[in-house]
Design a protein around this motif. Structure first.
Motif, PDB file in Angstrom:
ATOM      1  N   MET A   1       0.835  -1.190   0.000  1.00  0.00           N
ATOM      2  CA  MET A   1       0.000   0.000   0.000  1.00  0.00           C
ATOM      3  C   MET A   1       0.872   1.243   0.000  1.00  0.00           C
ATOM      4  O   MET A   1       1.839   1.338   0.735  1.00  0.00           O
ATOM      5  CB  MET A   1      -0.915  -0.011   1.239  1.00  0.00           C
ATOM      6  CG  MET A   1      -1.844   1.200   1.318  1.00  0.00           C
ATOM      7  SD  MET A   1      -3.016   1.051   2.683  1.00  0.00           S
ATOM      8  CE  MET A   1      -4.004  -0.320   2.133  1.00  0.00           C
ATOM      9  N   MET A   2       0.517   2.217  -0.875  1.00  0.00           N
ATOM     10  CA  MET A   2       1.278   3.446  -0.970  1.00  0.00           C
ATOM     11  C   MET A   2       1.056   4.307   0.267  1.00  0.00           C
ATOM     12  O   MET A   2       0.050   4.187   0.963  1.00  0.00           O
ATOM     13  CB  MET A   2       0.836   4.214  -2.217  1.00  0.00           C
ATOM     14  CG  MET A   2       1.029   3.433  -3.515  1.00  0.00           C
ATOM     15  SD  MET A   2       2.766   3.077  -3.855  1.00  0.00           S
ATOM     16  CE  MET A   2       3.351   4.735  -4.223  1.00  0.00           C
ATOM     17  N   LYS A   3       2.019   5.230   0.521  1.00  0.00           N
ATOM     18  CA  LYS A   3       1.969   6.041   1.718  1.00  0.00           C
ATOM     19  C   LYS A   3       0.730   6.912   1.770  1.00  0.00           C
ATOM     20  O   LYS A   3       0.096   7.060   2.808  1.00  0.00           O
ATOM     21  CB  LYS A   3       3.232   6.919   1.813  1.00  0.00           C
ATOM     22  CG  LYS A   3       3.340   7.683   3.130  1.00  0.00           C
ATOM     23  CD  LYS A   3       4.668   8.375   3.238  1.00  0.00           C
ATOM     24  CE  LYS A   3       4.795   9.078   4.588  1.00  0.00           C
ATOM     25  NZ  LYS A   3       6.095   9.770   4.724  1.00  0.00           N
ATOM     26  N   ASN A   4       0.329   7.510   0.618  1.00  0.00           N
ATOM     27  CA  ASN A   4      -0.843   8.373   0.631  1.00  0.00           C
ATOM     28  C   ASN A   4      -2.109   7.569   0.889  1.00  0.00           C
ATOM     29  O   ASN A   4      -3.068   8.070   1.474  1.00  0.00           O
ATOM     30  CB  ASN A   4      -0.962   9.142  -0.689  1.00  0.00           C
ATOM     31  CG  ASN A   4      -1.101   8.211  -1.886  1.00  0.00           C
ATOM     32  OD1 ASN A   4      -0.667   7.072  -1.824  1.00  0.00           O
ATOM     33  ND2 ASN A   4      -1.695   8.707  -2.958  1.00  0.00           N
ATOM     34  N   GLU A   5      -2.137   6.291   0.480  1.00  0.00           N
ATOM     35  CA  GLU A   5      -3.279   5.438   0.771  1.00  0.00           C
ATOM     36  C   GLU A   5      -3.345   5.125   2.258  1.00  0.00           C
ATOM     37  O   GLU A   5      -4.422   5.064   2.844  1.00  0.00           O
ATOM     38  CB  GLU A   5      -3.188   4.147  -0.033  1.00  0.00           C
ATOM     39  CG  GLU A   5      -3.363   4.366  -1.538  1.00  0.00           C
ATOM     40  CD  GLU A   5      -3.208   3.079  -2.313  1.00  0.00           C
ATOM     41  OE1 GLU A   5      -2.438   2.203  -1.859  1.00  0.00           O
ATOM     42  OE2 GLU A   5      -3.839   2.947  -3.355  1.00  0.00           O
ATOM     43  N   GLU A   6      -2.181   4.916   2.887  1.00  0.00           N
ATOM     44  CA  GLU A   6      -2.149   4.659   4.311  1.00  0.00           C
ATOM     45  C   GLU A   6      -2.653   5.866   5.099  1.00  0.00           C
ATOM     46  O   GLU A   6      -3.314   5.726   6.129  1.00  0.00           O
ATOM     47  CB  GLU A   6      -0.723   4.299   4.746  1.00  0.00           C
ATOM     48  CG  GLU A   6      -0.244   2.958   4.208  1.00  0.00           C
ATOM     49  CD  GLU A   6       1.172   2.644   4.645  1.00  0.00           C
ATOM     50  OE1 GLU A   6       1.834   3.563   5.167  1.00  0.00           O
ATOM     51  OE2 GLU A   6       1.612   1.504   4.452  1.00  0.00           O
ATOM     52  N   ASN A   7      -2.357   7.076   4.611  1.00  0.00           N
ATOM     53  CA  ASN A   7      -2.819   8.277   5.286  1.00  0.00           C
ATOM     54  C   ASN A   7      -4.329   8.421   5.215  1.00  0.00           C
ATOM     55  O   ASN A   7      -4.924   9.155   6.004  1.00  0.00           O
ATOM     56  CB  ASN A   7      -2.156   9.516   4.664  1.00  0.00           C
ATOM     57  CG  ASN A   7      -0.666   9.585   4.963  1.00  0.00           C
ATOM     58  OD1 ASN A   7      -0.196   9.003   5.939  1.00  0.00           O
ATOM     59  ND2 ASN A   7       0.081  10.263   4.121  1.00  0.00           N
ATOM     60  N   ASP A   8      -4.965   7.747   4.243  1.00  0.00           N
ATOM     61  CA  ASP A   8      -6.413   7.803   4.107  1.00  0.00           C
ATOM     62  C   ASP A   8      -7.117   6.785   4.992  1.00  0.00           C
ATOM     63  O   ASP A   8      -8.337   6.673   4.959  1.00  0.00           O
ATOM     64  CB  ASP A   8      -6.809   7.546   2.644  1.00  0.00           C
ATOM     65  CG  ASP A   8      -6.452   8.732   1.755  1.00  0.00           C
ATOM     66  OD1 ASP A   8      -6.362   9.852   2.291  1.00  0.00           O
ATOM     67  OD2 ASP A   8      -6.246   8.535   0.544  1.00  0.00           O
ATOM     68  N   LEU A   9      -6.358   6.028   5.787  1.00  0.00           N
ATOM     69  CA  LEU A   9      -6.934   5.019   6.663  1.00  0.00           C
ATOM     70  C   LEU A   9      -7.007   5.515   8.107  1.00  0.00           C
ATOM     71  O   LEU A   9      -6.158   6.272   8.569  1.00  0.00           O
ATOM     72  CB  LEU A   9      -6.105   3.733   6.608  1.00  0.00           C
ATOM     73  CG  LEU A   9      -6.022   3.006   5.267  1.00  0.00           C
ATOM     74  CD1 LEU A   9      -5.102   1.807   5.383  1.00  0.00           C
ATOM     75  CD2 LEU A   9      -7.410   2.578   4.806  1.00  0.00           C
ATOM     76  N   ALA A  10      -8.036   5.075   8.812  1.00  0.00           N
ATOM     77  CA  ALA A  10      -8.180   5.365  10.240  1.00  0.00           C
ATOM     78  C   ALA A  10      -8.304   4.026  10.954  1.00  0.00           C
ATOM     79  O   ALA A  10      -8.967   3.105  10.467  1.00  0.00           O
ATOM     80  CB  ALA A  10      -9.414   6.225  10.490  1.00  0.00           C
ATOM     81  N   SER A  11      -7.654   3.870  12.102  1.00  0.00           N
ATOM     82  CA  SER A  11      -7.563   2.554  12.725  1.00  0.00           C
ATOM     83  C   SER A  11      -7.902   2.590  14.210  1.00  0.00           C
ATOM     84  O   SER A  11      -7.995   3.643  14.836  1.00  0.00           O
ATOM     85  CB  SER A  11      -6.157   1.980  12.544  1.00  0.00           C
ATOM     86  OG  SER A  11      -5.212   2.792  13.195  1.00  0.00           O
ATOM     87  N   GLY A  12      -8.088   1.377  14.752  1.00  0.00           N
ATOM     88  CA  GLY A  12      -8.333   1.187  16.180  1.00  0.00           C
ATOM     89  C   GLY A  12      -7.964  -0.235  16.547  1.00  0.00           C
ATOM     90  O   GLY A  12      -7.811  -1.103  15.670  1.00  0.00           O
ATOM     91  N   THR A  13      -7.817  -0.511  17.840  1.00  0.00           N
ATOM     92  CA  THR A  13      -7.373  -1.832  18.301  1.00  0.00           C
ATOM     93  C   THR A  13      -8.330  -2.388  19.349  1.00  0.00           C
ATOM     94  O   THR A  13      -8.782  -1.662  20.242  1.00  0.00           O
ATOM     95  CB  THR A  13      -5.960  -1.756  18.895  1.00  0.00           C
ATOM     96  OG1 THR A  13      -5.051  -1.273  17.902  1.00  0.00           O
ATOM     97  CG2 THR A  13      -5.488  -3.131  19.369  1.00  0.00           C
TER      98      THR A  13
END
Length: 314
Positions: A1-13
């Motif tokens: 996954m490209m860096k800009n795509e990763e920035n478009d993700l929001a996460s939780g645990t």
């Protein structure tokens, strides 16, 4: 996954603490339903493996898939971590990504970790018959729902547009105190007015119904989305901005608390590891003492240890 795509993700645990793991008889176990980024999930665990007898199997499932509309899809990037409770560095993690849909509402790994390794108590994956699984889920920010309890029931507001019913009392209150909110939007189109005040209503509703103790990373993400959207409508928000900024300021404090909590957890695990090492060393010491006693007794049977060894003359 490209860096800009990763920035478009929001996460939780989500952390699942499984008690009495070795005594689980069910073929399949479910975690409680948990919410990450406004989506409902749960983990499916096969403690004896899913059609494999030597390994546990683990899957992430869309918990409310049966209630979603026809043709739904949901992309997620996720990972499973089987926590090593003696040394965090030795924890087992696998990474996955999947476009969930009605036909594939769960996804994961059939062979996650060998059962013999998990049940080997010296490995650290099973302590006091407790197994800990952490699941990190990332979704696209654009997919995140802002509020879960919007009813879709609309009512007229000031004769200028129809707004979500749940927002009306909040909007009435702030517009009475700050008339410029209405004045700056009166010349706008009806559609623009409805979008503007729906967005303001969402923000006010979020602030009104969210408790400080429940303001986690997911909450900060929602608040940021709402605030960014609201700024597009050019309201005069000088009365609200300092308060919202102070809420964002809590994030730094929360982050520091989380880091300190993680440090404490690491140190506690290190203490557990060293205590186990000490206990093992004490057992080895007792055995060595016993061996020493036996060796000394055998040596004494040889005879007088103070006499000269000498040598034979014939």
């Amino acid at each position: 996954m490209m860096k800009n795509e990763e920035n478009d993700l929001a996460s939780g645990t989500f952390t699942w603490k499984i008690d009495k793991f070795s005594k689980l008889n069910a073929d399949k176990c479910y975690s409680e339903v948990f919410v990450i980024r406004s989506f409902k999930w749960r983990v499916i665990l096969y403690p004896k493996g899913n059609k494999v007898g030597h390994s546990i199997s683990m899957y992430l499932e869309v918990a409310d898939s049966s209630k979603l509309p026809s043709g739904w899809t949901r992309y997620a990037k996720f990972s499973f971590t089987l926590v090593n409770q003696l040394d965090r560095i030795l924890s087992k993690t696998t990474d996955h990504e999947h476009e969930f849909n009605a036909n594939e509402s769960d996804w994961g790994l059939k062979e996650f970790m060998n059962l013999s390794e998990i049940h080997d108590l010296s490995k650290g994956y099973l302590v006091n018959d407790i197994c800990i699984v952490e699941t990190n889920v990332s979704v696209r920010k654009g997919d995140i729902k802002i509020l879960d309890n919007e009813t879709g029931e609309l009512m007229d507001f000031k004769g200028l547009g129809r707004i979500e019913l749940a927002f009306l009392p909040l909007l009435e209150e702030v517009c009475l105190l700050h008339p410029s909110l209405i004045e700056c939007q009166q010349r706008r189109s009806r559609t623009f007015f409805e979008c503007a005040f729906t967005t303001l209503g969402r923000l006010l509703h979020f602030l009104k119904t969210t408790k400080v103790k429940n303001l986690n990373q997911d909450g900060y993400e929602r608040l940021q989305i709402l605030w960014d959207e609201l700024e597009c409508f050019k309201f005069d928000l000088t009365w609200l901005q300092p308060h919202v900024q102070s809420v964002f300021g809590m994030k730094n404090m929360t982050g520091r608390v989380d880091r300190l909590r993680e440090d404490v957890k690491i140190l506690e695990n290190e203490i557990k590891r060293r205590r186990l090492m000490l206990a093992a060393a004490e057992v080895d010491l007792e055995r060595a003492k016993e061996d020493l006693v036996k060796a000394e007794q055998g040596f004494k049977k040889i005879g007088d240890v103070d006499c000269v060894i000498g040598y034979p003359l014939a």
